[in-house]
Scaffold this motif. Sequence first.
Motif, PDB file in Angstrom:
ATOM      1  N   THR A 110       0.824  -1.210   0.000  1.00  0.00           N
ATOM      2  CA  THR A 110       0.000   0.000   0.000  1.00  0.00           C
ATOM      3  C   THR A 110       0.856   1.257   0.000  1.00  0.00           C
ATOM      4  O   THR A 110       0.552   2.232  -0.702  1.00  0.00           O
ATOM      5  N   THR A 111       1.927   1.256   0.769  1.00  0.00           N
ATOM      6  CA  THR A 111       2.828   2.402   0.794  1.00  0.00           C
ATOM      7  C   THR A 111       3.473   2.610  -0.576  1.00  0.00           C
ATOM      8  O   THR A 111       3.573   3.748  -1.070  1.00  0.00           O
ATOM      9  N   ALA A 112       3.886   1.513  -1.213  1.00  0.00           N
ATOM     10  CA  ALA A 112       4.476   1.609  -2.548  1.00  0.00           C
ATOM     11  C   ALA A 112       3.468   2.147  -3.560  1.00  0.00           C
ATOM     12  O   ALA A 112       3.810   2.967  -4.430  1.00  0.00           O
ATOM     13  N   VAL A 113       2.233   1.710  -3.451  1.00  0.00           N
ATOM     14  CA  VAL A 113       1.177   2.198  -4.342  1.00  0.00           C
ATOM     15  C   VAL A 113       0.968   3.695  -4.153  1.00  0.00           C
ATOM     16  O   VAL A 113       0.873   4.461  -5.120  1.00  0.00           O
ATOM     17  N   ALA A 114       0.895   4.119  -2.895  1.00  0.00           N
ATOM     18  CA  ALA A 114       0.656   5.539  -2.615  1.00  0.00           C
ATOM     19  C   ALA A 114       1.837   6.405  -3.032  1.00  0.00           C
ATOM     20  O   ALA A 114       1.656   7.561  -3.412  1.00  0.00           O
ATOM     21  N   ASN A 115       3.039   5.859  -2.963  1.00  0.00           N
ATOM     22  CA  ASN A 115       4.207   6.588  -3.473  1.00  0.00           C
ATOM     23  C   ASN A 115       4.094   6.815  -4.979  1.00  0.00           C
ATOM     24  O   ASN A 115       4.469   7.875  -5.487  1.00  0.00           O
ATOM     25  N   ALA A 116       3.578   5.790  -5.674  1.00  0.00           N
ATOM     26  CA  ALA A 116       3.546   5.843  -7.142  1.00  0.00           C
ATOM     27  C   ALA A 116       2.329   6.564  -7.700  1.00  0.00           C
ATOM     28  O   ALA A 116       2.434   7.310  -8.679  1.00  0.00           O
ATOM     29  N   ARG A 117       1.137   6.339  -7.084  1.00  0.00           N
ATOM     30  CA  ARG A 117      -0.096   6.877  -7.668  1.00  0.00           C
ATOM     31  C   ARG A 117      -1.006   7.477  -6.589  1.00  0.00           C
ATOM     32  O   ARG A 117      -2.103   6.979  -6.326  1.00  0.00           O
ATOM     33  N   PRO A 118      -0.581   8.547  -5.950  1.00  0.00           N
ATOM     34  CA  PRO A 118      -1.433   9.165  -4.926  1.00  0.00           C
ATOM     35  C   PRO A 118      -2.755   9.678  -5.483  1.00  0.00           C
ATOM     36  O   PRO A 118      -3.725   9.843  -4.737  1.00  0.00           O
ATOM     37  N   ASP A 119      -2.805   9.911  -6.785  1.00  0.00           N
ATOM     38  CA  ASP A 119      -4.028  10.414  -7.408  1.00  0.00           C
ATOM     39  C   ASP A 119      -5.166   9.411  -7.376  1.00  0.00           C
ATOM     40  O   ASP A 119      -6.331   9.783  -7.555  1.00  0.00           O
ATOM     41  N   LEU A 120      -4.849   8.146  -7.133  1.00  0.00           N
ATOM     42  CA  LEU A 120      -5.866   7.100  -7.166  1.00  0.00           C
ATOM     43  C   LEU A 120      -6.462   6.794  -5.796  1.00  0.00           C
ATOM     44  O   LEU A 120      -7.397   6.000  -5.698  1.00  0.00           O
ATOM     45  N   VAL A 121      -5.913   7.395  -4.745  1.00  0.00           N
ATOM     46  CA  VAL A 121      -6.287   7.014  -3.380  1.00  0.00           C
ATOM     47  C   VAL A 121      -6.817   8.233  -2.639  1.00  0.00           C
ATOM     48  O   VAL A 121      -6.136   9.256  -2.532  1.00  0.00           O
ATOM     49  N   ASP A 122      -8.030   8.123  -2.087  1.00  0.00           N
ATOM     50  CA  ASP A 122      -8.613   9.222  -1.333  1.00  0.00           C
ATOM     51  C   ASP A 122      -8.360   9.113   0.161  1.00  0.00           C
ATOM     52  O   ASP A 122      -8.393  10.111   0.871  1.00  0.00           O
ATOM     53  N   ARG A 123      -8.118   7.916   0.647  1.00  0.00           N
ATOM     54  CA  ARG A 123      -7.700   7.706   2.040  1.00  0.00           C
ATOM     55  C   ARG A 123      -7.002   6.360   2.136  1.00  0.00           C
ATOM     56  O   ARG A 123      -7.403   5.402   1.467  1.00  0.00           O
ATOM     57  N   ILE A 124      -5.957   6.318   2.963  1.00  0.00           N
ATOM     58  CA  ILE A 124      -5.295   5.054   3.283  1.00  0.00           C
ATOM     59  C   ILE A 124      -5.678   4.681   4.705  1.00  0.00           C
ATOM     60  O   ILE A 124      -5.690   5.532   5.605  1.00  0.00           O
ATOM     61  N   VAL A 125      -5.952   3.400   4.927  1.00  0.00           N
ATOM     62  CA  VAL A 125      -6.190   2.886   6.273  1.00  0.00           C
ATOM     63  C   VAL A 125      -5.234   1.717   6.493  1.00  0.00           C
ATOM     64  O   VAL A 125      -5.301   0.702   5.797  1.00  0.00           O
ATOM     65  N   TYR A 126      -4.332   1.889   7.443  1.00  0.00           N
ATOM     66  CA  TYR A 126      -3.435   0.807   7.853  1.00  0.00           C
ATOM     67  C   TYR A 126      -4.043   0.143   9.082  1.00  0.00           C
ATOM     68  O   TYR A 126      -4.286   0.815  10.087  1.00  0.00           O
ATOM     69  N   VAL A 127      -4.274  -1.167   9.021  1.00  0.00           N
ATOM     70  CA  VAL A 127      -4.760  -1.903  10.187  1.00  0.00           C
ATOM     71  C   VAL A 127      -3.611  -2.782  10.681  1.00  0.00           C
ATOM     72  O   VAL A 127      -3.312  -3.818  10.093  1.00  0.00           O
TER      73      VAL A 127
END
Length: 284
Positions: free
Chosen positions: A105-122
């Motif tokens: 998830t962190t790698a995804v958010a580094n690459a494409r923050p435009d696709l994610v409106d919120r991250i939730v780490y459990v």
Amino acid sequence: MQNQPTFILVHGAFANSFSFAPLQAELALLGHRSVAVDLPGHGFGATFPASYQAPQDLAALAAEPGGIKGVTLADNAARVIDVLERAKRNGPTVLVAHSRGGITTTAVANARPDLVDRIVYVSAWCPVDLEVGGYYAEPEMADVDAGALTAALVGNPAELGLLRFNFRTADPTALAVLKQAFAADLTDDEFRTFLSTFQPDENLDAGTSADRARATTWGRIPRTYVRLAADASVPPAVQDRMIREADALTPDNPFDVRTLEGSHLRWLVHPEPAAELLAGLAEF
């Protein structure tokens, strides 16, 4: 419906989309849509050798090739990005990660923050100051005996090119270690049921320093960290450390911190509180 988010669920090590079925049922009953992702080599893409069946042939299992060999963190990120691109057409996305899924998830958010409106780490790995492996040498992980899990390890990871565990073992010592690490507060039947959903193989790529959270991309996304208060495999102390490091990296966008009671796996077996928590984050 355009403002209704889609929850994208990213599993941890040795797990798959099946892990999220009870949570997805609860989310649906609360009126929310969700997609559970199978990372490459997981779910119906996993290798289940005949030697893993009963009666087991552990010598053969130790040498059997596995399809997850060579799968990388980049492959995992590409899979999730593909799902996000499709889900984003329908409105906001909430990317929910558990355990090792936090690395992807962190790698995804580094690459494409435009696709994610919120991250939730459990209780998920959110590497900031260190690579994931580095945290295991830190005081917050002092009570975690990673070597104890080798009681269920099969084969040589360097030779197989993957990690292989025998989750179908009947060895009481190995089962006790696994239960204590992941599910001490579940019944034995609940624990063995969850264990039966695990797959034997996991890839070896946990990323490098280049895959740690980046302020300019990952750091722009609103984020929630859901602490699991009785987690013995990713202890609250290391969860709190990653939260502190992330907040120091992007002080203007700190974690929204929540806490659920229970072990590493309890929230997936008894998902009602987690579903209600996630539903409360669905306002866009």
